[in-house]
Design a protein around this motif. Structure first.
Motif, PDB file in Angstrom:
ATOM      1  N   LEU A  21     -15.663  15.814   6.352  1.00 19.27           N
ATOM      2  CA  LEU A  21     -14.267  15.311   6.479  1.00 19.27           C
ATOM      3  C   LEU A  21     -13.510  15.902   5.223  1.00 19.27           C
ATOM      4  CD1 LEU A  21     -15.396  11.708   7.528  1.00 19.27           C
ATOM      5  CD2 LEU A  21     -14.783  13.553   9.013  1.00 19.27           C
ATOM      6  N   GLY A  22     -12.736  17.047   5.321  1.00 14.73           N
ATOM      7  CA  GLY A  22     -12.429  17.783   4.169  1.00 14.73           C
ATOM      8  C   GLY A  22     -13.095  18.966   4.184  1.00 14.73           C
ATOM      9  N   ASN A  25     -13.234  23.461  -1.330  1.00 11.33           N
ATOM     10  CA  ASN A  25     -14.428  24.188  -1.910  1.00 11.33           C
ATOM     11  C   ASN A  25     -15.628  23.737  -1.713  1.00 11.33           C
ATOM     12  OD1 ASN A  25     -12.269  26.082  -2.968  1.00 11.33           O
ATOM     13  ND2 ASN A  25     -11.575  24.492  -4.308  1.00 11.33           N
ATOM     14  N   ALA A  27     -16.737  21.477   0.381  1.00 12.24           N
ATOM     15  CA  ALA A  27     -17.379  21.444   1.709  1.00 12.24           C
ATOM     16  C   ALA A  27     -17.899  22.790   2.002  1.00 12.24           C
ATOM     17  CB  ALA A  27     -16.430  20.932   2.734  1.00 12.24           C
ATOM     18  N   ALA A  47     -13.544  18.432   9.678  1.00 13.58           N
ATOM     19  CA  ALA A  47     -12.150  17.866   9.697  1.00 13.58           C
ATOM     20  C   ALA A  47     -11.358  18.576   8.650  1.00 13.58           C
ATOM     21  CB  ALA A  47     -12.063  16.603   9.815  1.00 13.58           C
ATOM     22  N   ARG A  50      -5.057  21.323   7.469  1.00 11.11           N
ATOM     23  CA  ARG A  50      -4.297  22.415   7.523  1.00 11.11           C
ATOM     24  C   ARG A  50      -4.844  23.607   8.675  1.00 11.11           C
ATOM     25  NH1 ARG A  50      -4.277  26.050   3.678  1.00 11.11           N
ATOM     26  NH2 ARG A  50      -5.869  25.123   2.471  1.00 11.11           N
ATOM     27  N   VAL A  83     -13.042  15.044   0.749  1.00  7.02           N
ATOM     28  CA  VAL A  83     -11.885  14.899   0.489  1.00  7.02           C
ATOM     29  C   VAL A  83     -11.805  14.446  -1.145  1.00  7.02           C
ATOM     30  CG1 VAL A  83     -11.117  14.567   2.566  1.00  7.02           C
ATOM     31  CG2 VAL A  83     -11.593  12.542   1.055  1.00  7.02           C
ATOM     32  N   GLU A  90      -7.601   6.159   2.440  1.00  8.36           N
ATOM     33  CA  GLU A  90      -7.128   6.222   3.723  1.00  8.36           C
ATOM     34  C   GLU A  90      -7.790   6.836   4.731  1.00  8.36           C
ATOM     35  OE1 GLU A  90      -3.744   8.848   2.961  1.00  8.36           O
ATOM     36  OE2 GLU A  90      -4.074   9.913   4.756  1.00  8.36           O
ATOM     37  N   MET A 132     -22.972  13.006  -7.149  1.00 12.56           N
ATOM     38  CA  MET A 132     -22.175  13.910  -8.142  1.00 12.56           C
ATOM     39  C   MET A 132     -22.395  15.245  -8.427  1.00 12.56           C
ATOM     40  SD  MET A 132     -19.744  13.365 -10.058  1.00 12.56           S
ATOM     41  CE  MET A 132     -18.870  14.722 -11.098  1.00 12.56           C
ATOM     42  N   PRO A 133     -21.942  16.070  -7.568  1.00 14.32           N
ATOM     43  CA  PRO A 133     -22.407  17.527  -7.867  1.00 14.32           C
ATOM     44  C   PRO A 133     -21.471  18.016  -9.071  1.00 14.32           C
ATOM     45  CG  PRO A 133     -20.869  17.327  -6.085  1.00 14.32           C
ATOM     46  CD  PRO A 133     -21.016  15.682  -6.498  1.00 14.32           C
TER      47      PRO A 133
HETATM   48  N1  LIG Z   1     -15.437  21.147  -6.931  1.00 15.64           N
HETATM   49  C1  LIG Z   1     -16.312  20.618  -7.778  1.00 15.64           C
HETATM   50  O1  LIG Z   1     -16.835  21.121  -8.485  1.00 15.64           O
HETATM   51  C2  LIG Z   1     -16.526  18.971  -7.708  1.00 15.64           C
HETATM   52  C3  LIG Z   1     -17.664  18.564  -8.279  1.00 15.64           C
HETATM   53  C4  LIG Z   1     -17.969  17.278  -8.230  1.00 15.64           C
HETATM   54  C5  LIG Z   1     -17.301  16.352  -7.138  1.00 15.64           C
HETATM   55  N2  LIG Z   1     -16.188  17.135  -6.630  1.00 15.64           N
HETATM   56  C6  LIG Z   1     -15.471  16.062  -5.414  1.00 15.64           C
HETATM   57  O2  LIG Z   1     -15.699  16.880  -4.343  1.00 15.64           O
HETATM   58  C7  LIG Z   1     -14.568  16.424  -3.328  1.00 15.64           C
HETATM   59  C8  LIG Z   1     -13.856  17.682  -2.888  1.00 15.64           C
HETATM   60  O3  LIG Z   1     -13.352  18.462  -3.931  1.00 15.64           O
HETATM   61  P1  LIG Z   1     -13.205  20.066  -3.518  1.00 15.64           P
HETATM   62  O4  LIG Z   1     -13.201  20.611  -4.959  1.00 15.64           O
HETATM   63  O5  LIG Z   1     -13.777  20.539  -2.504  1.00 15.64           O
HETATM   64  O6  LIG Z   1     -11.477  19.693  -3.203  1.00 15.64           O
HETATM   65  P2  LIG Z   1     -10.549  20.762  -2.217  1.00 15.64           P
HETATM   66  O7  LIG Z   1     -10.796  21.972  -2.330  1.00 15.64           O
HETATM   67  O8  LIG Z   1      -9.042  20.304  -2.601  1.00 15.64           O
HETATM   68  O9  LIG Z   1     -10.982  19.795  -0.814  1.00 15.64           O
HETATM   69  C9  LIG Z   1     -10.545  18.617  -0.118  1.00 15.64           C
HETATM   70  C10 LIG Z   1     -10.029  18.984   0.928  1.00 15.64           C
HETATM   71  O10 LIG Z   1      -9.775  17.972   1.567  1.00 15.64           O
HETATM   72  C11 LIG Z   1      -8.699  18.151   2.731  1.00 15.64           C
HETATM   73  N3  LIG Z   1      -8.068  16.972   3.063  1.00 15.64           N
HETATM   74  C12 LIG Z   1      -6.928  16.409   2.445  1.00 15.64           C
HETATM   75  N4  LIG Z   1      -6.560  15.189   3.035  1.00 15.64           N
HETATM   76  C13 LIG Z   1      -7.518  15.071   4.066  1.00 15.64           C
HETATM   77  C14 LIG Z   1      -7.517  14.007   5.038  1.00 15.64           C
HETATM   78  N5  LIG Z   1      -6.705  12.944   5.249  1.00 15.64           N
HETATM   79  N6  LIG Z   1      -8.672  14.320   6.008  1.00 15.64           N
HETATM   80  C15 LIG Z   1      -9.343  15.397   5.818  1.00 15.64           C
HETATM   81  N7  LIG Z   1      -9.052  16.125   5.039  1.00 15.64           N
HETATM   82  C16 LIG Z   1      -8.232  16.200   4.045  1.00 15.64           C
HETATM   83  C17 LIG Z   1      -7.822  19.119   1.876  1.00 15.64           C
HETATM   84  O11 LIG Z   1      -6.879  19.655   2.614  1.00 15.64           O
HETATM   85  P3  LIG Z   1      -5.555  20.242   1.943  1.00 15.64           P
HETATM   86  O12 LIG Z   1      -5.938  21.487   1.180  1.00 15.64           O
HETATM   87  O13 LIG Z   1      -4.512  20.583   3.250  1.00 15.64           O
HETATM   88  O14 LIG Z   1      -5.081  19.177   1.100  1.00 15.64           O
HETATM   89  C18 LIG Z   1      -9.017  19.986   1.382  1.00 15.64           C
HETATM   90  O15 LIG Z   1      -9.026  21.186   2.111  1.00 15.64           O
HETATM   91  C19 LIG Z   1     -13.682  15.498  -4.561  1.00 15.64           C
HETATM   92  O16 LIG Z   1     -13.783  14.276  -4.294  1.00 15.64           O
HETATM   93  C20 LIG Z   1     -14.301  15.944  -5.505  1.00 15.64           C
HETATM   94  O17 LIG Z   1     -14.196  14.715  -6.538  1.00 15.64           O
HETATM   95  C21 LIG Z   1     -15.990  18.370  -6.693  1.00 15.64           C
END
Ligand SMILES: NC(=O)c1ccc[n+]([C@@H]2O[C@H](COP(=O)([O-])OP(=O)(O)OC[C@H]3O[C@@H](n4cnc5c(N)ncnc54)[C@H](OP(=O)(O)O)[C@@H]3O)[C@@H](O)[C@H]2O)c1
Length: 288
Positions: A21-22, A25, A27, A47, A50, A83, A90, A132-133
């Motif tokens: 779900l999301g 990056n 995912a 899911a 966009r 997400v 939500e 927690m990655p």
């Molecule tokens: N990146 C890291 O290194 C890292 C490290 C530790 C933890 N995390 C955690 O991993 C999670 C994701 O991070 P990320 O870096 O992958 O963020 P991201 O790239 O912003 O991915 C989040 C995705 O969720 C989508 N989204 C937004 N609202 C949604 C909804 N209601 N239902 C389904 N999908 C939805 C977004 O779409 P839109 O682009 O259209 O908004 C986006 O594609 C976060 O909670 C973050 O705290 C990330």
């Protein structure tokens, strides 16, 4: 624990549907690792709101993509909540009915959100694993702490672990409060090494080394030292002592670090990050 070799199959995930779900990056890093590890593309769905991102995901991974979270989550054994933390509540509350009907294992990678909050938003009594990655997971070189609530059985542990091992090393944490320490160590940790590389580069440039050379040498030194730490098996302390000859250049630098209180400074930094993690979680709890 080491991640499985890319060519080894992941029998525990065979024919078990996984819904992301999301599709951002993190995912994408996980999906890429799972497919490389032998999970069938037909067992993975995502899911993503966009349309353009859905098209990219479908083209890159040949997996089913959905605009609707419930459509992706239906009949999946594992739901990966990928997400941003701000939208997690939500997303979960909208899926509560389906969660109560299906009782999936729910794996959240959202920073700071407690398992009890997620279980509550999904209607209660749900198996939740928190992971927690860190950012190097995007290269398959992540370090992840995992915590499972009391509803997660042995199969759920295996499922969640397999997913997170797709992007690097994983360790289970027994006490959820310690996830704030994991966040302060490995979650925020890459930034500490970037800061050190930045400072090394600046110090060398200030002494006359060309910037491009200083940057390249600082970066490669971080990589080489990191590889020695992981591959040699000796502790960081032993490795440090091996490269420190009495009266030599390294000893002179380490004396300057000690005089400046380096170890205490790192302890303060990790303490500050741990405390901030706990505060952010408490704020999210208050807003729930
Ligand atoms: N990146 C890291 O290194 C890292 C490290 C530790 C933890 N995390 C955690 O991993 C999670 C994701 O991070 P990320 O870096 O992958 O963020 P991201 O790239 O912003 O991915 C989040 C995705 O969720 C989508 N989204 C937004 N609202 C949604 C909804 N209601 N239902 C389904 N999908 C939805 C977004 O779409 P839109 O682009 O259209 O908004 C986006 O594609 C976060 O909670 C973050 O705290 C990330």
């Amino acid at each position: 624990m080491q991640p499985p070799a890319p060519e080894s199959p992941a029998p525990d995930l065979e024919s078990r549907r996984i819904a992301f779900l999301g599709g951002g990056n993190m995912a994408r890093a996980l999906i890429s690792g799972l497919l490389r590890g032998g999970v069938a593309a037909t067992d993975v769905r995502v899911a993503e709101p966009r349309a353009e991102a859905r098209m990219e995901l479908a083209q890159r991974f040949a997996i089913d993509t959905h605009a609707d979270n419930a459509a992706a989550a239906r009949d999946a054994a594992l739901w990966v909540l990928a997400v941003k933390p701000q939208v997690l509540r939500e997303v979960c509350t909208a899926l509560a009915g389906l969660a109560q009907a299906q009782h999936p294992v729910v794996l959240s990678i959202a920073a700071g959100i407690r398992s009890a909050q997620i279980a509550r938003w999904l209607g209660g009594d749900i198996a939740v694993v928190r992971a927690m990655p860190n950012t190097p997971a995007l290269l398959g070189a992540g370090a992840t702490g995992l915590y499972a609530n009391a509803h997660v059985d042995a199969d759920g542990h295996t499922l969640a672990m397999r997913v997170m091992q797709a992007v690097g090393l994983c360790h289970w944490i027994e006490d959820e409060a310690q996830m704030d320490i994991v966040t302060a160590l490995s979650g925020s940790g890459p930034a500490y090494f970037f800061l050190l590389a930045e400072a090394l580069e600046a110090a060398a440039v200030a002494r006359g080394l060309p910037q491009d050379i200083a940057r390249a040498l600082a970066a490669q030194t971080c990589l080489g030292a990191g590889r020695m730490l992981v591959e040699d098996g000796a502790s960081a302390s032993e490795l440090r002592q091996r490269v420190t000859s009495p009266g030599g250049t390294t000893a002179a630098a380490l004396q300057a670090f000690a005089a400046g209180g380096f170890t205490a400074l790192v302890a303060d930094a990790v303490g500050a990050a741990t405390q901030r993690g706990a505060e952010l979680a408490a704020q999210a709890e208050g807003a729930a």
